[in-house]
Design a protein around this motif. Sequence first.
Motif, short mmCIF file in Angstrom:
data_model
loop_
_atom_site.label_atom_id
_atom_site.label_comp_id
_atom_site.label_asym_id
_atom_site.label_seq_id
_atom_site.Cartn_x
_atom_site.Cartn_y
_atom_site.Cartn_z
N THR A 16 24.49 57.03 53.46
CA THR A 16 23.89 57.41 52.18
C THR A 16 22.38 57.42 52.32
N HIS A 17 21.79 58.56 52.16
CA HIS A 17 20.36 58.72 52.28
C HIS A 17 19.85 59.23 50.95
N LEU B 287 31.17 50.58 37.72
CA LEU B 287 31.18 51.82 38.47
C LEU B 287 32.14 51.63 39.64
N LEU B 288 33.40 51.96 39.43
CA LEU B 288 34.44 51.61 40.38
C LEU B 288 34.66 52.67 41.46
N SER B 289 34.29 53.91 41.19
CA SER B 289 34.48 54.95 42.19
C SER B 289 33.15 55.34 42.81
N GLN B 290 33.19 55.79 44.05
CA GLN B 290 31.99 56.18 44.78
C GLN B 290 30.91 55.11 44.65
N SER B 291 31.29 53.88 44.92
CA SER B 291 30.40 52.75 44.67
C SER B 291 29.09 52.84 45.43
N THR B 292 29.14 53.33 46.68
CA THR B 292 27.91 53.41 47.47
C THR B 292 26.92 54.37 46.85
N LEU B 293 27.39 55.55 46.50
CA LEU B 293 26.50 56.55 45.91
C LEU B 293 26.00 56.10 44.55
N ARG B 294 26.85 55.47 43.78
CA ARG B 294 26.44 55.03 42.45
C ARG B 294 25.38 53.93 42.53
N CYS B 295 25.55 53.01 43.45
CA CYS B 295 24.54 51.95 43.62
C CYS B 295 23.22 52.55 44.10
N THR B 296 23.30 53.55 44.96
CA THR B 296 22.10 54.22 45.43
C THR B 296 21.36 54.87 44.27
N GLU B 297 22.12 55.51 43.39
CA GLU B 297 21.48 56.16 42.25
C GLU B 297 20.94 55.16 41.25
N MET B 298 21.61 54.03 41.08
CA MET B 298 21.08 53.00 40.20
C MET B 298 19.74 52.51 40.71
N ALA B 299 19.63 52.35 42.02
CA ALA B 299 18.34 51.95 42.60
C ALA B 299 17.30 53.03 42.37
N ALA B 300 17.73 54.29 42.42
CA ALA B 300 16.80 55.40 42.24
C ALA B 300 16.25 55.46 40.82
N ILE B 301 16.98 54.94 39.85
CA ILE B 301 16.49 54.94 38.47
C ILE B 301 15.13 54.26 38.40
N ALA B 302 14.99 53.16 39.13
CA ALA B 302 13.73 52.41 39.11
C ALA B 302 12.80 52.82 40.24
N GLY B 303 13.14 53.90 40.95
CA GLY B 303 12.25 54.40 41.98
C GLY B 303 12.39 53.74 43.32
N THR B 304 13.46 52.98 43.53
CA THR B 304 13.72 52.35 44.82
C THR B 304 14.85 53.10 45.51
N HIS C 225 24.53 54.19 33.11
CA HIS C 225 25.53 54.78 34.00
C HIS C 225 25.83 56.23 33.65
N GLU C 226 25.51 56.65 32.43
CA GLU C 226 25.91 57.98 31.98
C GLU C 226 25.33 59.13 32.82
N PRO C 227 24.05 59.07 33.22
CA PRO C 227 23.54 60.19 34.02
C PRO C 227 23.78 60.05 35.52
N LEU C 228 24.49 59.02 35.94
CA LEU C 228 24.68 58.78 37.37
C LEU C 228 25.91 59.50 37.92
N CYS C 229 25.80 59.98 39.13
CA CYS C 229 26.94 60.46 39.93
C CYS C 229 27.90 61.29 39.11
N MET C 230 27.71 62.57 39.11
CA MET C 230 28.52 63.44 38.27
C MET C 230 29.91 63.68 38.84
N THR C 231 30.21 63.12 40.00
CA THR C 231 31.55 63.26 40.55
C THR C 231 32.42 62.10 40.10
N ALA C 232 33.70 62.23 40.35
CA ALA C 232 34.64 61.15 40.03
C ALA C 232 35.58 60.98 41.20
#
Length: 310
Positions: A296-297, A272-289, A211-218
Amino acid sequence: HRTALQGGILADCMGGGKTVTTLALIASGAAEARAEPLRAGWSRATLVLAPSHLVGQWEQECRGFTGSALRCIVLESARDLEECTCEDLVEADIVVAPMDLLHKGQQSYMQHLCAVAGLPAAVPRFMHGSSKVRATGGEPDVLTGVVIPGHPAEPYAGVKGRQADRDAAALATKRYGDAIAAVRAKSFDTSAKGVPLEFFSWRRVVVDECHEPLCMTAGDDESQRDKQEMAAVKADARTCAMRELLGLAELDVANRPLRWRQGLWGLSGTPLLSQSTLRCTEMAAIAGTYVAGAATHWRTMERASRRDVF
């Protein structure tokens, strides 16, 4: 669009056994990994990227749960890498390195990378100028905007006219990519020392505390996102370097700094309680999905400087 799943996230509470589960996965496939026919540049090892303060803990846990059954190499700095042979990294079961390698002692690692690549110019710092200046990493809404011809105050609306900073960010990414490409074009003897991590194709990559490198906003307030982005970067350039190493903005996983054959897995016990949509998108991006939708694109994660031409 259907795509092959190339990894995932092991999310459990602190102390829930994420580390031992990962070690069990590696140990259960150790015999198969050691018997796998290797191509040039392949390693049998699982590369574990962890926050600096947890690198030593991974070695302790490995010894505690598996004894001497697994061959574990710990690289806390570029100097440690320079002591390892190519054969060491190919035949290991686990290689543990700090996730912020490009930030922690960045210059020494980058100088080493460029020296091995045979490039005359070192990679610029990922944070250009002072800590207040945005460089690489994060989302493009801070760095991009619409050109307003003839507007003296903000020629690049929404970015405070920081085209020079975008150029510096793009140059850092470009030089880093050039160094990686040059290293991958080489061949190394088994006794060669200091072969960069980016050269190898790892059996798998594991990102601890992913989670540390994900979504630099809060927070979820869209109107405050620009200010939140800048505040995050001012406070922590380390996150930008972690994102660069993981290649979150690169769509083609084959062109990312780190390569794997069986997938990339993230470990996290932090909700990851804030910006959940963007954070989930980035988590998927970690594995290339990449998850695409009306709100959210994947381009919300694409670094603006990627679109600059060099």
